[in-house]
Design a protein around this motif. Structure first.
Motif, PDB file in Angstrom:
ATOM      1  N   ASP A  86      -5.467  -1.372  -4.837  1.00 25.51           N
ATOM      2  CA  ASP A  86      -5.196  -1.886  -3.758  1.00 25.51           C
ATOM      3  C   ASP A  86      -6.140  -3.032  -3.455  1.00 25.51           C
ATOM      4  O   ASP A  86      -7.033  -2.698  -2.840  1.00 25.51           O
ATOM      5  CB  ASP A  86      -4.937  -0.950  -2.898  1.00 25.51           C
ATOM      6  CG  ASP A  86      -3.961  -1.419  -1.730  1.00 25.51           C
ATOM      7  OD1 ASP A  86      -3.736  -2.653  -1.720  1.00 25.51           O
ATOM      8  OD2 ASP A  86      -3.706  -0.506  -1.005  1.00 25.51           O
ATOM      9  N   GLU A  87      -5.722  -4.211  -3.637  1.00 25.83           N
ATOM     10  CA  GLU A  87      -6.468  -5.268  -3.078  1.00 25.83           C
ATOM     11  C   GLU A  87      -7.916  -5.432  -3.746  1.00 25.83           C
ATOM     12  O   GLU A  87      -8.733  -5.260  -2.818  1.00 25.83           O
ATOM     13  CB  GLU A  87      -6.527  -5.472  -1.544  1.00 25.83           C
ATOM     14  CG  GLU A  87      -5.290  -5.082  -0.857  1.00 25.83           C
ATOM     15  CD  GLU A  87      -4.617  -6.354   0.067  1.00 25.83           C
ATOM     16  OE1 GLU A  87      -5.571  -7.418  -0.026  1.00 25.83           O
ATOM     17  OE2 GLU A  87      -3.346  -6.386   0.451  1.00 25.83           O
TER      18      GLU A  87
ATOM     19  N   GLN B 210      -7.386   0.356  -0.402  1.00 28.18           N
ATOM     20  CA  GLN B 210      -7.650  -0.836   0.212  1.00 28.18           C
ATOM     21  C   GLN B 210      -9.001  -0.739   1.060  1.00 28.18           C
ATOM     22  O   GLN B 210      -9.701  -1.688   1.111  1.00 28.18           O
ATOM     23  CB  GLN B 210      -6.557  -1.097   0.971  1.00 28.18           C
ATOM     24  CG  GLN B 210      -6.326  -2.503   1.526  1.00 28.18           C
ATOM     25  CD  GLN B 210      -5.097  -2.877   2.303  1.00 28.18           C
ATOM     26  OE1 GLN B 210      -4.307  -1.986   2.328  1.00 28.18           O
ATOM     27  NE2 GLN B 210      -5.045  -3.887   2.605  1.00 28.18           N
TER      28      GLN B 210
ATOM     29  N   THR C 242       0.760  -1.346  -0.020  1.00 28.50           N
ATOM     30  CA  THR C 242       0.085   0.063   0.006  1.00 28.50           C
ATOM     31  C   THR C 242       1.012   1.314  -0.084  1.00 28.50           C
ATOM     32  O   THR C 242       0.596   2.379  -0.614  1.00 28.50           O
ATOM     33  CB  THR C 242      -0.893   0.089   1.276  1.00 28.50           C
ATOM     34  OG1 THR C 242      -1.800  -1.109   1.071  1.00 28.50           O
ATOM     35  CG2 THR C 242      -1.850   1.193   1.190  1.00 28.50           C
TER      36      THR C 242
HETATM   37 MG   LIG Z   1      -2.204  -2.791   1.979  1.00 29.45          MG
END
Ligand SMILES: [Mg+2]
Ligand SMILES: Nc1ncnc2c1ncn2[C@@H]1O[C@H](COP(=O)(O)OP(=O)(O)OP(=O)(O)O)[C@@H](O)[C@H]1O
Lengths: 273, 154, 266
Positions: free
Chosen positions: A167-168, A90, A46
């Protein structure tokens, strides 16, 4: 120009307080490809995306996007550059005072002068792509975690940016929406030849869409290559991660003394005594 | 859309209420009249004792307010008090040279103000002139002292 | 000996560091105020401002007016019992109006505003920061100082003086209710005494200047505390408390300074 990556990260060092998070990370993200960044939780993936987006500045080293050094830009130029990027956070980070529709419409409204009818069409198309067209009147507090993330994805791609940082994206999705999202990322990439950076722990899904892979651990790039080449990599750390084995050279624990020492340490004995 | 309309209306009402409130304070509470601020001219008067006279106190003629005290200062030439007043410019060139100024008290304990009364001199006071004939404030303690001493004599 | 010296040196160093921290925070807060308050106005900005005027101003109106009414009534009641001993109860209107206009309305309205609107502003902006809404706004290419902070600042700057005027009006009316309707002060003297002794510039004007200063200080503290907090739930609750404590202290302290300058003959 075509040889150099769209994003070049050159020997970046970054630390938070006393802990070094990056000790000289260099990577190159090619234009129009899906590049995946993987690594154990807490290694700074991140953080790396935030460095690319210019929210954090490295202690040393450079981040170059399309020939511009992100951290040398003026505030105005940085905002101009960001208009060409989309980022999926995220945490989703939807605006809590707007409903789903307005959240997705937000980047369109602030950066274009399109008439309302056209904004509406674009937003509905984006929401359709993530399967949430019917949820457009909900407030963000009424969404489940997975839905919020998909709305955030629709918002990140609302302006069809040249570069998207995910992010994810797959966290908290059921198998069906996961499959849809994988397809969506792939399609966006192919149809619009976007440059995508995907941070994810879902190895199978990531391998299926990534053109290139970087593995980060301990503040360094441990390995990089195409999915096929990494799958048969001979570094034990790489194969441990790629195959999800709990025991191996990559520690599962945050750095600490050994459990035995910790339990028998000073403060434990004092409390007992 | 509907909700934002009522919200806009509410904010508009709120701003309007602020303006109306300010007008109320101006007219009803401070007694401001809507006419343009009146022109004034200045007169001075020296008093042996001004008692508790303060700047901004009223200046009256026959009970009608015609101005305000601008400043009160010690005149170091005679060591008495110089009171600077600003009066309605309608009175400029109207007050005779022998006009008297007295420091009066509203009620027994009320605030002090300046009372003017005109004389009969054909010459008049102009801007910046000084009133000669003045009568100092009544100081209650002195009054009582006088009373007691005359009682004792009598 | 060297033990002592090094200890006191360390103490001086700590003091110096504290001072530097405070100065740095003040500098950051000042820069923040200038950067956000003086950003370009736009049509969109006007709409956002309107929305904040609703939250910050209109929704604080009820509590401010009710408090003003009660304070005016109490002033009349207390003032009457004192003034009647001197046979000066006709000065009640003057007493109520001057206490409200010069002191109570600006100060009490600002304290209520800090508790009602200031803490809400801090918590709202803090939550936006904690949930990364501010960062994601930056990533979309929108400056949160312009979009989030500026409308709230201006809404606060404009609301509090209006609330203060409302407080005074309702308070004077409350004094009228108690003094004239209930205690039997002659109505004519209530108003005429007030009009003879209240001046527009000196009393009403200075009261409004006070409330403008308080508006800037309270809103600034509230918004900055929200923007600068540690993005956790504990950080938000601490910042909210700090907003109320700091703005109350700032209002009371500044009130003394302003009173000394305006009415104290300084
Ligand atoms: Mg992360
Ligand atoms: N605001 C912060 N202040 C201090 N340290 C931080 C902060 N944010 C992150 N860190 C630290 O930086 C390191 C990297 O964090 P980061 O969020 O980049 O990890 P990550 O690789 O994204 O992990 P995950 O896969 O769990 O999301 C962590 O060890 C974390 O403790």
């Amino acid at each position: 120009m075509t040889d150099a990556g769209f994003i070049e990260i050159e020997n970046v060092h970054f630390s938070r307080g006393d802990t070094d998070i990056f000790r000289g990370v260099s990577l190159s993200i090619p234009r129009g490809k899906v590049t995946a960044i993987m690594g154990p939780s807490g290694t700074g993936k991140t953080t790396l995306l935030k460095l690319i987006g210019g929210q954090l500045a490295p202690d040393s080293g450079r981040v170059i996007i399309d020939g511009q050094d992100v951290h040398q830009l003026s505030r105005k130029a940085l905002f101009r550059l960001r208009k060409r990027m989309g980022m999926l956070f995220q945490s989703g980070a939807l605006f809590s005072d707007l409903d789903v529709f307005e959240n997705v419409a937000f980047p369109i409204r602030v950066h274009t002068d399109l008439p309302d009818a056209m904004v509406r069409d674009i937003v509905l198309l984006k929401l359709q792509a993530v399967g949430l067209r019917g949820a457009r009147h909900l407030m963000t507090s009424e969404l489940s975690g997975g839905m919020a993330r998909r709305v955030a994805l629709a918002r990140a791609v609302a302006l069809d940016p040249e570069l998207i940082l995910y992010d994810e994206p797959f966290v908290g999705q059921d198998p069906i929406s996961m499959g849809v999202l994988v397809q969506l990322i792939k399609r966006l990439n192919q149809a619009l030849s976007l440059t995508s950076v995907v941070v994810s722990h879902d190895i199978k899904e990531t391998l299926s869409i990534a053109d290139y892979l970087y593995l980060i651990a301990d503040g360094e790039v441990v390995a990089h290559g195409t999915p096929q080449s990494l799958d048969v990599h001979d570094d034990p750390r790489v194969s441990q991660f790629m195959h999800g084995e709990p025991d191996g050279p990559v520690p599962f624990h945050y750095p600490a003394k050994s459990l035995y020492d910790d339990i028998l340490s000073e403060d434990a004995t004092i409390r007992v005594g | 859309m509907k909700r934002s309309k009522t919200m806009e209306f509410g904010v508009g009402l709120f701003m309007l209420a602020g303006i109306v409130g300010l007008v109320f304070l101006g007219l009803r509470v401070s007694g401001l009249s809507l006419s343009a601020p009146t022109e004034t001219f200045r007169l001075e008067a020296n008093f042996a004792n001004i008692g508790g006279l303060k700047p901004r106190a009223r200046v009256t003629m026959a009970g009608v307010t015609v101005g305000r005290v601008e400043a009160v200062e010690l005149d170091t030439e005679w060591y008495d008090a110089r009171v600077v007043m600003s009066l309605d410019s309608e009175l400029e060139g109207q007050l005779s040279r022998d006009t008297t100024a007295a420091i009066l008290t509203a009620g027994l304990l009320g605030e002090q103000y300046v009372g003017l009364s005109v004389g009969g001199d054909p010459e008049v006071l102009e801007n910046g002139d000084s009133i000669r004939d003045t009568q100092s404030a009544l100081v209650l303690e002195e009054l009582i002292q006088q009373f007691v001493s005359t009682m004792a004599k009598g | 000996m060297p033990e002592h010296v090094s200890q006191s040196l360390a103490r001086i160093t700590r003091l110096g560091r504290r001072c530097c921290d405070v100065l740095e925070a003040l500098g950051r807060a000042g820069l923040f105020l200038v950067q956000s308050a003086f950003s370009m106005p736009s049509r969109e900005g006007f709409r956002l401002w309107l929305r904040q005027m609703h939250f910050v101003g209109v929704l604080s109106l009820a509590i401010v007016l009710v408090s003003g009414l009660f304070i005016g009534m109490v002033l009349a009641l207390q003032g009457y019992t004192i003034l009647v001993d001197f046979g000066a109860e006709q000065a009640l209107g003057q007493m109520v109006a001057l206490s409200l206009l010069r002191e109570l309305a600006p100060v009490v309205a600002a304290l209520l505003f800090a508790g009602r609107a200031g803490s809400a502003l801090t918590a709202e902006i803090g939550l936006m920061k904690a949930t990364e809404q501010l960062t994601s706004m930056e990533m979309i290419g929108v400056d949160p100082l312009r979009r989030v902070v500026a409308p709230r600042l201006w809404a606060g700057f404009i609301s509090l003086p209006i609330l203060t005027v409302g407080f005074s009006v309702v308070g004077i009316w409350g004094g009228y209710l108690v003094g004239v309707e209930w205690l039997g002060v002659f109505e004519g003297s209530y108003w005429s005494n007030m009009q003879a002794n209240v001046t527009f510039i000196d009393d009403i004007g200075n009261g409004i200047i006070k409330s403008l200063v308080f508006a800037v200080v309270v809103t600034w503290i509230a918004v900055f505390q929200g923007y600068d907090l540690v993005p956790t739930s504990e950080g938000i609750s601490r910042a909210t408390t700090r907003t109320v404590v700091y703005s109350s202290l700032a209002v009371l302290g500044l009130d003394f300074v302003l009173t000394a300058v305006m009415f104290g003959g300084l």
